[in-house]
Design a protein around this motif. Structure first.
Motif, PDB file in Angstrom:
ATOM      1  N   ILE A 112       0.841  -1.203   0.000  1.00  0.00           N
ATOM      2  CA  ILE A 112       0.000   0.000   0.000  1.00  0.00           C
ATOM      3  C   ILE A 112       0.879   1.257   0.000  1.00  0.00           C
ATOM      4  O   ILE A 112       0.649   2.196  -0.770  1.00  0.00           O
ATOM      5  CB  ILE A 112      -0.971  -0.015   1.190  1.00  0.00           C
ATOM      6  N   ARG A 160       1.076   3.989  -2.976  1.00  0.00           N
ATOM      7  CA  ARG A 160       0.793   5.397  -2.686  1.00  0.00           C
ATOM      8  C   ARG A 160       1.924   6.293  -3.202  1.00  0.00           C
ATOM      9  O   ARG A 160       1.679   7.355  -3.763  1.00  0.00           O
ATOM     10  CB  ARG A 160       0.592   5.606  -1.191  1.00  0.00           C
ATOM     11  N   SER A 161       3.158   5.852  -3.027  1.00  0.00           N
ATOM     12  CA  SER A 161       4.293   6.692  -3.409  1.00  0.00           C
ATOM     13  C   SER A 161       4.624   6.656  -4.901  1.00  0.00           C
ATOM     14  O   SER A 161       5.328   7.529  -5.387  1.00  0.00           O
ATOM     15  CB  SER A 161       5.534   6.308  -2.599  1.00  0.00           C
ATOM     16  N   ALA A 165      -2.410  10.398  -7.022  1.00  0.00           N
ATOM     17  CA  ALA A 165      -3.384  10.249  -5.933  1.00  0.00           C
ATOM     18  C   ALA A 165      -4.692   9.640  -6.428  1.00  0.00           C
ATOM     19  O   ALA A 165      -5.260   8.751  -5.787  1.00  0.00           O
ATOM     20  CB  ALA A 165      -3.639  11.586  -5.260  1.00  0.00           C
ATOM     21  N   PHE A 199      -4.200   5.944  -7.101  1.00  0.00           N
ATOM     22  CA  PHE A 199      -4.091   5.204  -5.848  1.00  0.00           C
ATOM     23  C   PHE A 199      -5.473   5.003  -5.230  1.00  0.00           C
ATOM     24  O   PHE A 199      -5.800   3.905  -4.796  1.00  0.00           O
ATOM     25  CB  PHE A 199      -3.180   5.943  -4.860  1.00  0.00           C
ATOM     26  N   ARG A 200      -6.310   6.041  -5.211  1.00  0.00           N
ATOM     27  CA  ARG A 200      -7.664   5.909  -4.658  1.00  0.00           C
ATOM     28  C   ARG A 200      -8.475   4.888  -5.455  1.00  0.00           C
ATOM     29  O   ARG A 200      -9.211   4.085  -4.872  1.00  0.00           O
ATOM     30  CB  ARG A 200      -8.374   7.264  -4.639  1.00  0.00           C
ATOM     31  N   ARG A 244      -7.210   1.425  -4.406  1.00  0.00           N
ATOM     32  CA  ARG A 244      -7.685   1.066  -3.060  1.00  0.00           C
ATOM     33  C   ARG A 244      -9.164   0.703  -3.081  1.00  0.00           C
ATOM     34  O   ARG A 244      -9.587  -0.254  -2.432  1.00  0.00           O
ATOM     35  CB  ARG A 244      -7.434   2.200  -2.064  1.00  0.00           C
TER      36      ARG A 244
END
Length: 82
Positions: A37, A41-42, A46, A49-50, A53
């Motif tokens: 995770i 994320r890195s 963004a 990543f969302r 997830r």
């Protein structure tokens, strides 16, 4: 552990795959679920990543202990053998 660009690319690929459990990533690269995770994320925007997830939330195939025995493992020809 230092990961190469190729390792990071493969981890991201495996993390997006529905049938690749986090345990397989940990076995091959030493990153547990929280490590994956953090890496995702890195290394992702963004919004990406969302989206990832949201896609992984509740996906039982990402956890070997929760998956059905009918879910068979797929190993791409370019993956490392354990």
């Amino acid at each position: 552990m230092t990961l190469t660009d190729a390792d990071v690319s493969r981890i991201v690929e495996m993390a997006w795959e529905d049938r690749t459990p986090f345990e397989s990533i940990e076995m091959q690269f030493g990153l547990n679920e929280s490590g994956v995770i953090a890496l995702m994320r890195s290394h992702m925007k963004a919004s990406s990543f969302r989206m990832w997830r949201k896609r992984m939330a509740g996906r039982v195939t990402k956890h070997r202990a929760l998956r059905s025995p009918e879910v068979q493992r797929h190993r791409a020809s370019h993956t490392r053998q354990a």
